[in-house]
Design a protein around this motif. Structure first.
Motif: not given
Length: 560
Positions: A376-379, A395-400
């Motif tokens: 998931i990409f976030t602001g 098990e949800i991975y992020c890049c923000g």
């Protein structure tokens, strides 16, 4: 024709509103390919992904088809980027680049040793579990396939795709609820001799008239029956204006509040639930997805033509619409509506300023994403260490993208949030690691900070600038730029096809925005189906076909 630079206050207002719309993504610092280059090297925008070399490889073949294809952002050039303004397909870095970049991250590291103050901050960071020692983190394994879940026939129409989300049983319920509301209204306020119970055919025609405003952008849906510029005689004969106005007056999705209902969106919540079920059953998103607010503001040029009186009559939007969107196709997987209910602390004003409320939005949008290894990409407003750690357990991975002003920086080392006193050059970066979480501070005419547990900190990527060539960066930065720039392109193109009708009631505003999203999703599925290779409709043509089918007009041959 109006001279360039002229136009008076109305034109200046339109331009200022256009700039406001463009700055929607300024906090994300994503690619400005959609809006055009704004000066040398895009005025410091770090995510401009068009190189001079790749421009020479551009091909004009099937240009309109590429422009309209939501799932085909362009063919990568040998340098891993697309030609001209085509944006890169959101995906991992090429295998050969990964192999030559796995050796380390020293190429982009800052030079010079830390000073005494920085050493103290480093000690504090290590106490919090953050360390300079980096290790390779394997990417999350994605097992599920992506794409449409059902095969549509070659003869499938625009109506067939639309009814994947808004089937006849939903329309029949609108008929029942509208007739119930009309009956109750007349019992309370007096009979209406001109009213006749609406039928399913009339309800489809009613929707068709509303959807037509997303294609022609008339100032009022009633302009269809006028003799002015926005009149449309080809569809005006299906229903009289007076009948349309009667249906509009009594139109309801849920006529009455039940004794157990406390939600302010009770009048459309069953419809939103049904729409969500349709999204879930018709499409499986790719691994990479984005949480953001789609562009749903009014057309700035249209607003500029309104009189001051008309603008005063327009009520400010009382809700915020957030979505979880597949970044490889643009398909919107989930919708979340946050209402401004009075001036309390939970209203929309608080949502704009408090990261914890954005965190609540993110959790609501990802409630069905657990255990699927999505990225998931976030602001900046959503990005936070606590949220990312909570998501990792599911098990949800992020890049923000991080912002010291907008993000919740609790638990992050101060040494990484403060700009280095040592002069930096473009492409230099610092990384700290805690468990699988990486905190990146990357310099490119300014400091940009990222938080991620989805990409290895020892793998490098590259940002390609038209003037400066390749700028080294961690792989997470390149991935963020690629995915968010594609969503930016999607929003810029498909937000033009939102229904122009602007009712005063909040539930109706949400309803028509949801219908617009459903049509855009239907078009995306159409583009990915075999039916597209037969008819090859553009987005505007698809909308026109849908309007005609809802109105029950005779089929016409597609225009190629």
């Amino acid at each position: 024709m109006m001279a360039e630079g002229g136009g008076g206050p109305a034109r200046r207002k339109a331009l200022s509103l256009l700039e406001a719309a463009r700055s929607r993504y300024e906090s994300l610092q994503i690619s400005d390919d959609v809006f055009g280059e704004s000066g040398q090297d895009s005025s410091g925008n770090p995510f401009y992904s068009t190189s001079a070399d790749s421009r020479s490889a551009a091909s004009s073949q099937d240009e309109e088809d590429e422009e309209d294809a939501p799932g085909r952002p362009g063919v990568p050039s040998p340098r891993g980027r697309t030609a001209r303004r085509r944006l890169p397909r959101p995906a991992a870095a090429p295998a050969e680049r990964r192999q030559r970049q796995r050796q380390g991250h020293g190429q982009g590291q800052g030079c010079g040793g830390p000073g005494p103050a920085e050493e103290e901050e480093e000690e504090e960071a290590e106490k919090g579990g953050w360390t300079r020692s980096l290790r390779d983190v394997p990417p999350p394994h994605f097992k599920d396939g992506s794409g449409p879940t059902r095969k549509m026939p070659l003869t499938a129409s625009a109506m067939d795709f639309f009814q994947l989300f808004v089937p006849d049983n939903v329309l029949k319920n609108m008929v029942v609820q509208t007739n119930m509301y009309a009956k109750k209204y007349q019992e309370r306020f007096g009979s209406d001799d001109a009213w006749i119970d609406v039928t399913l055919t009339e309800m489809k025609a009613f929707l068709g008239y509303m959807i037509s405003t997303s294609i022609h952008h008339c100032e009022s849906v009633l302009s269809i029956w006028s003799s002015g510029f926005y009149s449309n005689k080809s569809i005006a004969l299906i229903m009289t204006q007076s009948r349309f106005e009667k249906i509009l007056k009594y139109f309801h999705v849920v006529a009455f509040r039940s004794s157990q209902t406390t939600h302010s969106l009770y009048k459309i919540q069953p419809f939103l639930d049904s729409l969500q079920n349709g999204f879930d059953s018709a499409f499986k998103p790719s691994q990479a997805q984005v949480l953001h607010e789609p562009l749903i503001d009014e057309d700035p040029v249209f607003i500029a033509t309104c009189t001051e009186r008309e603008l005063r009559k327009r009520k400010k939007r009382k809700f915020s619409l957030w979505v979880r969107q597949c970044s490889s196709t643009g398909f919107i997987c989930q919708i979340y509506v946050h209402l401004k209910e009075g001036s309390g602390s939970d209203g929309l004003d608080a949502l704009k300023n408090k990261p914890q409320l954005h965190s609540m939005v993110a959790k609501s949008l990802c409630q069905n994403a657990s255990g699927k290894n999505y990225i998931i990409f976030t602001g900046p407003s959503i990005t936070s260490l606590n949220l990312f750690e909570e998501f990792e357990k599911q098990e949800i991975y992020c890049c923000g993208l991080l912002s010291t002003r907008k993000s919740d920086c609790t638990g992050l080392p101060p040494s990484m949030l403060n700009n280095s006193a040592t002069p930096q050059s473009r492409g230099q970066y610092r990384i700290r690691m805690k468990g699988n979480m990486s905190l990146i501070c990357w310099y490119n005419k300014g400091h940009f900070r990222f938080l991620t547990n989805a990409y290895s900190p020892v793998q490098q990527g590259v940002i390609i600038k038209r003037k400066s060539g390749e700028i080294p960066c961690p792989l997470a930065v390149e991935a963020f730029a690629a995915h968010l720039s594609y969503i930016c392109k999607y929003d810029d193109k498909y937000s033009k096809y939102f229904i122009s009708h602007k009712p005063n009631k909040t539930w109706q505003q949400v309803f028509w925005f949801a219908i617009s999203i459903a049509i855009n999703n239907a078009y995306i599925l159409y583009k990915m189906s075999e039916a597209y290779h037969v008819t090859r409709y553009s987005r505007a043509q698809f909308g026109e076909r849908l309007v005609k089918e809802l109105l029950g007009l005779e089929d016409t041959s597609p225009t190629h």
